[in-house]
Design a protein around this motif. Sequence first.
Motif, PDB file in Angstrom:
ATOM      1  N   ASP A 149      -8.223   2.669  -0.991  1.00  0.00           N
ATOM      2  CA  ASP A 149      -7.309   3.676  -1.531  1.00  0.00           C
ATOM      3  C   ASP A 149      -7.486   3.827  -3.044  1.00  0.00           C
ATOM      4  O   ASP A 149      -7.523   4.941  -3.581  1.00  0.00           O
ATOM      5  N   ARG A 176       0.807  -1.200   0.000  1.00  0.00           N
ATOM      6  CA  ARG A 176       0.000   0.000   0.000  1.00  0.00           C
ATOM      7  C   ARG A 176       0.850   1.263   0.000  1.00  0.00           C
ATOM      8  O   ARG A 176       0.370   2.328   0.362  1.00  0.00           O
ATOM      9  N   ASP A 226     -15.645   4.670   3.796  1.00  0.00           N
ATOM     10  CA  ASP A 226     -14.196   4.811   3.909  1.00  0.00           C
ATOM     11  C   ASP A 226     -13.608   5.571   2.729  1.00  0.00           C
ATOM     12  O   ASP A 226     -12.674   6.370   2.886  1.00  0.00           O
ATOM     13  N   VAL A 227     -14.149   5.336   1.545  1.00  0.00           N
ATOM     14  CA  VAL A 227     -13.685   6.070   0.367  1.00  0.00           C
ATOM     15  C   VAL A 227     -14.034   7.543   0.502  1.00  0.00           C
ATOM     16  O   VAL A 227     -13.215   8.427   0.216  1.00  0.00           O
ATOM     17  N   ARG A 231     -11.601   9.192   2.782  1.00  0.00           N
ATOM     18  CA  ARG A 231     -10.316   9.420   2.127  1.00  0.00           C
ATOM     19  C   ARG A 231     -10.374  10.624   1.196  1.00  0.00           C
ATOM     20  O   ARG A 231      -9.369  11.298   0.982  1.00  0.00           O
ATOM     21  N   ALA A 262      -2.676  11.034  -2.689  1.00  0.00           N
ATOM     22  CA  ALA A 262      -3.977  10.536  -3.123  1.00  0.00           C
ATOM     23  C   ALA A 262      -3.848   9.399  -4.123  1.00  0.00           C
ATOM     24  O   ALA A 262      -4.833   8.766  -4.451  1.00  0.00           O
ATOM     25  N   ALA A 283     -10.823   5.471  -3.911  1.00  0.00           N
ATOM     26  CA  ALA A 283     -10.777   6.908  -3.632  1.00  0.00           C
ATOM     27  C   ALA A 283     -10.037   7.647  -4.739  1.00  0.00           C
ATOM     28  O   ALA A 283     -10.434   8.744  -5.152  1.00  0.00           O
ATOM     29  N   TYR A 284      -8.956   7.052  -5.223  1.00  0.00           N
ATOM     30  CA  TYR A 284      -8.199   7.682  -6.310  1.00  0.00           C
ATOM     31  C   TYR A 284      -9.012   7.709  -7.599  1.00  0.00           C
ATOM     32  O   TYR A 284      -9.045   8.723  -8.300  1.00  0.00           O
ATOM     33  N   ALA A 335      -8.034  -2.224   2.605  1.00  0.00           N
ATOM     34  CA  ALA A 335      -7.528  -0.854   2.656  1.00  0.00           C
ATOM     35  C   ALA A 335      -6.980  -0.418   1.298  1.00  0.00           C
ATOM     36  O   ALA A 335      -7.184   0.725   0.868  1.00  0.00           O
TER      37      ALA A 335
END
Length: 273
Positions: free
Chosen positions: A181, A41, A223-224, A227, A48, A184-185, A177
């Motif tokens: 991530d 990760r 969670d997204v 972030r 980001a 979110a990106y 996780a």
Amino acid sequence: MTSSAQQQAPAAAPPRTRRSVFTGALALAAGAALPSFAAGRAFAADAAAPVIASCATWGARPSSEPVVVLANRPQRIIVHHTATANVTDYSQQRAFALARAIQTYHMDAQGWIDTGQHFTVSRGAFVMEGRHSSLAELRGGARQVRAAHCVGQNTVSIGIENEGTYTSEEPPAAQYAALADLCAYVCTQYGLPATAIHGHRDFNATSCPGDRLYALLPALRRDVAARMGASASGAGTLPAPDPVRDPIRDLLDQAASDPLAGLPEYLPAHLLP
């Protein structure tokens, strides 16, 4: 995974029949060390943007014909599982071997031009590009690659495969996780709200991405959103443009991956060491 014919709106999960899941010799050599939580990760200079191994990095074959880059941005993210064994080899070597095996299966058994999904997240939390040019277009944030991961959604969605079978157990924390991530990106780059994250079964009659991973999607959206520094409602995001379609090619893609053809979701054992 299957390829597209026409766009479908999200709907209630259709009746599903479980596909048989291969639980045999998909694991790599025993005794591989478990990496630290952050091993898969690590982030690039831009916090980001997660590190994503390109097709060249994991040793992809060239696509059998040029991939199609569409002028539109995606409207949603679709989460899948690979329906492969829940291995405990969390190494980068295993992740890259998985990516090569998926591509071989999709090209040689399914008859597709390349890997079907845009991105893959291994159980060791390594994120990899799937179909060629997906990473470059994601970084550009304006266009997407036409894929072959979900009937009716291949011109309007980003497909993310998660290594493992999540019908009765949840993915490892590090893998989850890394998925958050990546989502979110993707949402940041394409102006999508966290509510645009869906499961494969929202659109097709399949058990994918497994009951346990599917049940995590509400938490994944939260969670997204966290972030992204936004609420899960996705207020203030950019509207998605109308999709650009190639109906003839989509019909050909659908025929090549007809679910009645009896091709299983899992990878045959010989494709992985």
